[in-house]
Motif scaffolding. Sequence first.
Motif, PDB file in Angstrom:
ATOM      1  N   GLY A 216       4.536 -49.982  11.010  1.00  0.00           N
ATOM      2  CA  GLY A 216       5.863 -50.164  10.445  1.00  0.00           C
ATOM      3  C   GLY A 216       6.569 -48.843  10.175  1.00  0.00           C
ATOM      4  O   GLY A 216       6.321 -47.831  10.828  1.00  0.00           O
ATOM      5  N   LEU A 217       7.468 -48.868   9.199  1.00  0.00           N
ATOM      6  CA  LEU A 217       8.232 -47.687   8.794  1.00  0.00           C
ATOM      7  C   LEU A 217       7.557 -47.065   7.581  1.00  0.00           C
ATOM      8  O   LEU A 217       7.396 -47.719   6.566  1.00  0.00           O
ATOM      9  N   ARG A 218       7.202 -45.805   7.701  1.00  0.00           N
ATOM     10  CA  ARG A 218       6.545 -45.141   6.576  1.00  0.00           C
ATOM     11  C   ARG A 218       7.378 -43.942   6.140  1.00  0.00           C
ATOM     12  O   ARG A 218       7.767 -43.118   6.960  1.00  0.00           O
ATOM     13  N   LEU A 219       7.604 -43.855   4.829  1.00  0.00           N
ATOM     14  CA  LEU A 219       8.459 -42.815   4.273  1.00  0.00           C
ATOM     15  C   LEU A 219       7.711 -41.492   4.178  1.00  0.00           C
ATOM     16  O   LEU A 219       6.637 -41.411   3.585  1.00  0.00           O
TER      17      LEU A 219
ATOM     18  N   GLN B  70      20.660 -48.784   3.417  1.00  0.00           N
ATOM     19  CA  GLN B  70      20.317 -47.545   4.092  1.00  0.00           C
ATOM     20  C   GLN B  70      20.859 -47.626   5.512  1.00  0.00           C
ATOM     21  O   GLN B  70      20.669 -48.627   6.198  1.00  0.00           O
TER      22      GLN B  70
ATOM     23  N   TYR C 139      15.584 -55.761   6.587  1.00  0.00           N
ATOM     24  CA  TYR C 139      16.250 -55.097   7.708  1.00  0.00           C
ATOM     25  C   TYR C 139      15.810 -55.762   9.012  1.00  0.00           C
ATOM     26  O   TYR C 139      14.705 -56.298   9.103  1.00  0.00           O
TER      27      TYR C 139
ATOM     28  N   ARG D 295      17.159 -37.322  20.991  1.00  0.00           N
ATOM     29  CA  ARG D 295      16.565 -38.646  21.146  1.00  0.00           C
ATOM     30  C   ARG D 295      15.111 -38.540  21.576  1.00  0.00           C
ATOM     31  O   ARG D 295      14.287 -39.345  21.183  1.00  0.00           O
TER      32      ARG D 295
ATOM     33  N   GLN E  10       7.892 -44.136  12.492  1.00  0.00           N
ATOM     34  CA  GLN E  10       7.625 -45.513  12.883  1.00  0.00           C
ATOM     35  C   GLN E  10       6.578 -45.532  13.974  1.00  0.00           C
ATOM     36  O   GLN E  10       6.760 -44.922  15.033  1.00  0.00           O
TER      37      GLN E  10
ATOM     38  N   LEU F 289      12.715 -41.546  12.204  1.00  0.00           N
ATOM     39  CA  LEU F 289      14.012 -42.113  11.846  1.00  0.00           C
ATOM     40  C   LEU F 289      14.522 -41.483  10.563  1.00  0.00           C
ATOM     41  O   LEU F 289      13.799 -41.372   9.579  1.00  0.00           O
TER      42      LEU F 289
ATOM     43  N   TYR G  70      11.641 -41.169   7.889  1.00  0.00           N
ATOM     44  CA  TYR G  70      10.561 -42.115   8.134  1.00  0.00           C
ATOM     45  C   TYR G  70       9.932 -41.812   9.478  1.00  0.00           C
ATOM     46  O   TYR G  70      10.574 -41.266  10.373  1.00  0.00           O
TER      47      TYR G  70
ATOM     48  N   PHE H 229      20.554 -46.104   9.164  1.00  0.00           N
ATOM     49  CA  PHE H 229      19.572 -45.374   9.961  1.00  0.00           C
ATOM     50  C   PHE H 229      20.221 -44.692  11.158  1.00  0.00           C
ATOM     51  O   PHE H 229      21.171 -45.203  11.760  1.00  0.00           O
ATOM     52  N   GLY H 230      19.644 -43.554  11.512  1.00  0.00           N
ATOM     53  CA  GLY H 230      20.016 -42.900  12.749  1.00  0.00           C
ATOM     54  C   GLY H 230      19.289 -43.536  13.927  1.00  0.00           C
ATOM     55  O   GLY H 230      18.441 -44.405  13.747  1.00  0.00           O
ATOM     56  N   PRO H 231      19.595 -43.085  15.151  1.00  0.00           N
ATOM     57  CA  PRO H 231      19.018 -43.688  16.351  1.00  0.00           C
ATOM     58  C   PRO H 231      17.551 -43.343  16.583  1.00  0.00           C
ATOM     59  O   PRO H 231      16.889 -43.985  17.387  1.00  0.00           O
TER      60      PRO H 231
ATOM     61  N   PHE I 281      11.889 -56.254   8.981  1.00  0.00           N
ATOM     62  CA  PHE I 281      11.116 -55.485   8.008  1.00  0.00           C
ATOM     63  C   PHE I 281      11.521 -55.868   6.601  1.00  0.00           C
ATOM     64  O   PHE I 281      12.716 -55.963   6.306  1.00  0.00           O
TER      65      PHE I 281
ATOM     66  N   PHE J 233      12.070 -37.887   0.939  1.00  0.00           N
ATOM     67  CA  PHE J 233      13.465 -38.206   0.721  1.00  0.00           C
ATOM     68  C   PHE J 233      14.103 -37.172  -0.196  1.00  0.00           C
ATOM     69  O   PHE J 233      13.409 -36.406  -0.868  1.00  0.00           O
TER      70      PHE J 233
ATOM     71  N   GLY K 247       7.119 -52.879   5.020  1.00  0.00           N
ATOM     72  CA  GLY K 247       5.967 -53.512   5.639  1.00  0.00           C
ATOM     73  C   GLY K 247       5.896 -53.162   7.115  1.00  0.00           C
ATOM     74  O   GLY K 247       6.730 -52.413   7.633  1.00  0.00           O
ATOM     75  N   ILE K 248       4.916 -53.740   7.808  1.00  0.00           N
ATOM     76  CA  ILE K 248       4.723 -53.389   9.215  1.00  0.00           C
ATOM     77  C   ILE K 248       5.660 -54.159  10.142  1.00  0.00           C
ATOM     78  O   ILE K 248       5.763 -53.846  11.316  1.00  0.00           O
TER      79      ILE K 248
ATOM     80  N   PHE L 102      16.701 -39.798   3.860  1.00  0.00           N
ATOM     81  CA  PHE L 102      15.295 -40.176   4.009  1.00  0.00           C
ATOM     82  C   PHE L 102      14.801 -39.812   5.406  1.00  0.00           C
ATOM     83  O   PHE L 102      15.551 -39.885   6.377  1.00  0.00           O
TER      84      PHE L 102
END
Lengths: 113, 110
Positions: A42-45, A102, B34, A9, A37, A90, A35, A104-106, B87, A48, B101-102, A33
């Motif tokens: 935001g979330l950026r890839l 999708q 999400y 964590r 954050q 993530l 990511y 997601f993990g913690p 999101f 994958f 997105g952000i 995937f």
Amino acid sequence: DVKVTQSSRYLVKRTGEKVFLECVQDMDHENMFWYRQDPGLGLRLIYFSYDVKMKEKGDIPEGYSVSREKKERFSLILESASTNQTSMYLCASRGTGKTYEQYFGPGTRLTVT
Amino acid sequence: QQPVQSPQAVILREGEDAVINCSSSKALYSVHWYRQKHGEAPVFLMILLKGGEQKGHEKISASFNEKKQQSSLYLTASQLSYSGTYFCGTSSGGYQKVTFGIGTKLQVIP
């Protein structure tokens, strides 16, 4: 119950260290995937994988690599950690075909000092 | 390129409605929504596909304007449990790569 787990964590590493972040899913999903954050971004890839040993670059792959030797496990590698890689990481997984969700993990909060 | 979300933040009282918008400069195949609560992982709400197919949440609805490359998420009669960051993610083809997105931070207060 559907589960994506991440090895840590919280993680603190020094600049220049090699860092491994591990992700395991128990849903027999083909797609996995990574990511990152960051506030305001935001979330950026990053990368994958759609099958064992297969990988594709995401939007921000620079400074990262990945490994997928087994279907359930997807590793993110920081070859030489830098302070600008301090972030929340993530992992997510998804099945194939018309299964869109999708899971997601913690997350792993990585700090590079 | 990341889709653009608006507003960036919104505060609602319980029972009020909210709309969150998502737009892209690219032609879209799908839009994914999400929600992430503080300290938790993002959780899938809904997907909208080109051609009109929609799968998702029973209490939240969304629209997808393919021509304008825009989607809107509608939260009606908001509850405290709706608080979190929303999101939108977009895909221009296939299912694998979704660009997020952000986020829009939504807070519901009593």
